[in-house]
Design an enzyme around this catalytic site. Sequence first.
Site, PDB file in Angstrom:
ATOM      1  N   GLU A 195      -2.718  -5.558  -4.267  1.00 48.80           N
ATOM      2  CA  GLU A 195      -3.436  -5.210  -2.848  1.00 48.80           C
ATOM      3  C   GLU A 195      -4.524  -5.733  -2.729  1.00 48.80           C
ATOM      4  O   GLU A 195      -5.110  -6.101  -1.575  1.00 48.80           O
ATOM      5  CB  GLU A 195      -3.500  -3.726  -2.996  1.00 48.80           C
ATOM      6  CG  GLU A 195      -3.435  -3.106  -1.436  1.00 48.80           C
ATOM      7  CD  GLU A 195      -3.563  -1.602  -1.546  1.00 48.80           C
ATOM      8  OE1 GLU A 195      -4.334  -1.013  -2.369  1.00 48.80           O
ATOM      9  OE2 GLU A 195      -2.929  -0.887  -0.707  1.00 48.80           O
ATOM     10  N   ASN A 236      23.824 -23.517  -9.711  1.00 49.34           N
ATOM     11  CA  ASN A 236      24.653 -24.749  -9.955  1.00 49.34           C
ATOM     12  C   ASN A 236      24.235 -25.863  -8.896  1.00 49.34           C
ATOM     13  O   ASN A 236      24.046 -26.848  -9.190  1.00 49.34           O
ATOM     14  CB  ASN A 236      25.853 -24.378 -10.056  1.00 49.34           C
ATOM     15  CG  ASN A 236      26.872 -25.709 -10.568  1.00 49.34           C
ATOM     16  OD1 ASN A 236      26.751 -26.054 -11.483  1.00 49.34           O
ATOM     17  ND2 ASN A 236      27.433 -25.927  -9.309  1.00 49.34           N
ATOM     18  N   HIS A 255       0.766  -1.148  -0.083  1.00 49.34           N
ATOM     19  CA  HIS A 255       0.013  -0.113  -0.030  1.00 49.34           C
ATOM     20  C   HIS A 255       0.797   1.354  -0.109  1.00 49.34           C
ATOM     21  O   HIS A 255       0.532   2.274  -0.724  1.00 49.34           O
ATOM     22  CB  HIS A 255      -0.879   0.203   1.234  1.00 49.34           C
ATOM     23  CG  HIS A 255      -1.970   1.044   1.043  1.00 49.34           C
ATOM     24  ND1 HIS A 255      -3.241   0.651   0.577  1.00 49.34           N
ATOM     25  CD2 HIS A 255      -2.162   2.312   1.287  1.00 49.34           C
ATOM     26  CE1 HIS A 255      -3.929   1.750   0.501  1.00 49.34           C
ATOM     27  NE2 HIS A 255      -3.311   2.693   0.967  1.00 49.34           N
TER      28      HIS A 255
END
Length: 795
Positions: A68, A530, A46
């Site tokens: 939101e 990896n 917000h």
Amino acid sequence: MEVNQYLEMFIEESKDHLQACSEHLLELEKNPDDLAIVGEIFRSAHTLKGMSATMGFEDLADLTHKMENVLDAIRNEKIHVSPEILDVVFESVDHLEEMVMDIANGGDGKRDVSSTVAQLKRIELGEEAIPEVVTAETPATAVASVLEYDGFEQTVIAQSTEQGFNAFEISVRLREDCLLKAARVFMVFEILEKDGDVIKSNPSVEKLEDGQFDQQFYVAFVTKESAEAMQKKIMSVSEVEEVIVATIETPTTTAVASVLEYDGFEQTVIAQSTEQGFNAFEISVKLREDCLLKAARVFMVFEILEKDGDVIKSNPSVDKLEDEQFDQQFYVAFVTKESAEDMRKKIMKVSEIEEVIVATIEQQQHSEKEQAIQEVVATATVEVEAQPATAPKPNTAKAAAPAKAEKNHAPVGNKTIRVNIERLDILMNLFEELVIDRGRLQSIATEVNHGELNETVERMSRVMGDLQTIILTMRMVPVETVFNRFPKMIRQLSRDLNKKINLEIIGAETELDRTVIDEIGDPLVHLIRNSVDHGIENPTARLAKGKPEEGTVVLRAYHSGNYVFIEIEDDGAGINREKVLAKAISKGIVTQEQSYSMSDKQINELILASGFSTADVISDVSGRGVGLDVVKTTIESLGGNISIESTQDVGSVFSIQLPLTLSIISVMLVEIEKEIYAIPLSSIIETSIIRSSEIMNAHNQKVIDFRGKVVPLVFLEEIFEVPRKEPQGDEFHSVVIVRKGEKLAGLVVDSFIGQQEIVLKSLGNYLTNIFAISGATILGNGKVALIVDCNALIK
């Protein structure tokens, strides 16, 4: 407000909020029922939305708003958290990060996020796909999320429905081949204005009149007509392809919720009142159009209110209400023990009052935009990390209170200042000049040998040593700024590869110079990918080996001397010695004969060779043979090195050694003829004097036996083509033994001058790619000394 002055701070704040979102989303995935975490994410999102809207980045604000909405639904327990939902929210955060990076690079922050927005809307609607053809009986929510209403618009809609009007959201789509879009919009609005009132449109009326929209627009509309009648009338306009008419849901508790805005003190009063059992209401009072004595009616309303509770705020202010400086409507925030219905009835007893709406105050929605703007402006210069314990905490839900209480334990008055890194670089450059002058003064003091001058220079050296420590400390950044990106990456990789992986981070507070931090991010990404792809086995294979189903990757950082060590450890399959050797031989990296005498450590480090990969299948994660060689090159260019330890079916440890700073380094000064060179102490094992008779030849290379090891000699006069007036025939040679990983070399010089701290300076744009020279420095006597790159000399 001139927003450009806040742009840099907006970018930094946005990165912080997005990082907080990512961290809390990872916590939420582990604890899906913890609504306090959702509150934390919601607050970060917000604030970011408010800042973005304030700065004018509408695309950023819009996507954050859609995200939101989903978070709000989770917070209000309308939606249950699932990995699939979090995937979409994580994807939204990724888009937001890309937008912020685009803004940081001078862009406008625009990005095509239509697919993600559509997914967020579907989640908000209960994960149901929006049907392509919708009739007049379409559920109200089908287009409800397209238009958003402020407090005034909500009140108008609520009053209209109470007076028997229908409130609709109408979606109108024109045909793709429509030529006169503005004309069709005009005809639609002409029909609407005959039968009711338009409350709002999206896009705005101005954009619609200019044809600045695609094929679809939306209108909020109140009328006495039915949805079906309105649909038929609008469909009669030519070139209109589809019309959806949906009833607007008017939530009673938010009808006036956003009209009043509260500062921190007012929020605290409301929060404390509700905790003590009071009801907190926002009351909307509308007087009749023919009301003559408005101020008298306001006085009578306030008299009723003050008997039953306390007025917190009014809009307009009390002064304006007394002077009748308002239309027919005013709003009051009020705390009381009475119920909403009783208060409504009491106020309605006052004559000439047409309507009273009493709504419970939603504490988490007060003045959020104002708060976001204040947060942006407040942090423009100084960021206060800790606040007094009594400071009001806006947007704090009861569920989140315990979590917040734990975090706010920093000592009062601890302050930090955000400083542009360019200023620190300028400060560092100025200090480097002082270091050069200090060396010059020390040289002069030695020559003059004056007592007071020597004392002054010595004292200045001590002060500059302290100053150097402080400046270098200012440039130090915790490695957590790099480490923070990895939990989210591990989560995504584990889902992509169908593996269960737990990431442990140890020593994130360890500090490194910012220059090193900037460079180390990508190598760590390669190493972790990896470990996840090649190292950690899938759950079935792990169970078959008697390992837990979940693999563990440990990311560890710690200080040791003037170095920082970063280790990536996994409990995976380890390195298959035979497979690596076979691949290296087939690629021509080593010969069959060389492989017989190689140690396990040397074999492990073959995977760092360019183009080397043991992956059988090329995937999005790895397998192309690029990555680890880049890691090695980058780390060595930073003056560090990488080593690998691995045991098959037990796991691997990749260890990176990095210098604390790259700006001021300790060197050994050496002389060749009349030229001075600097060799970094970080590369030196020891110095030695050898006889000419000790030098041997092996494969056309001069070597010496150094503590049982055959060490090749490198004559720097040959490498740097130093001209000699007379050929040298000394019986003894000065040798500096240097190291690169496991390899050693002896650098042959004329003489050793001594150890010194020097400032590393680049050679500029014209002297690039000079073999075995990494930079230069200015010595105390004003001469320039070239800095030897030992890594380039050892092959």
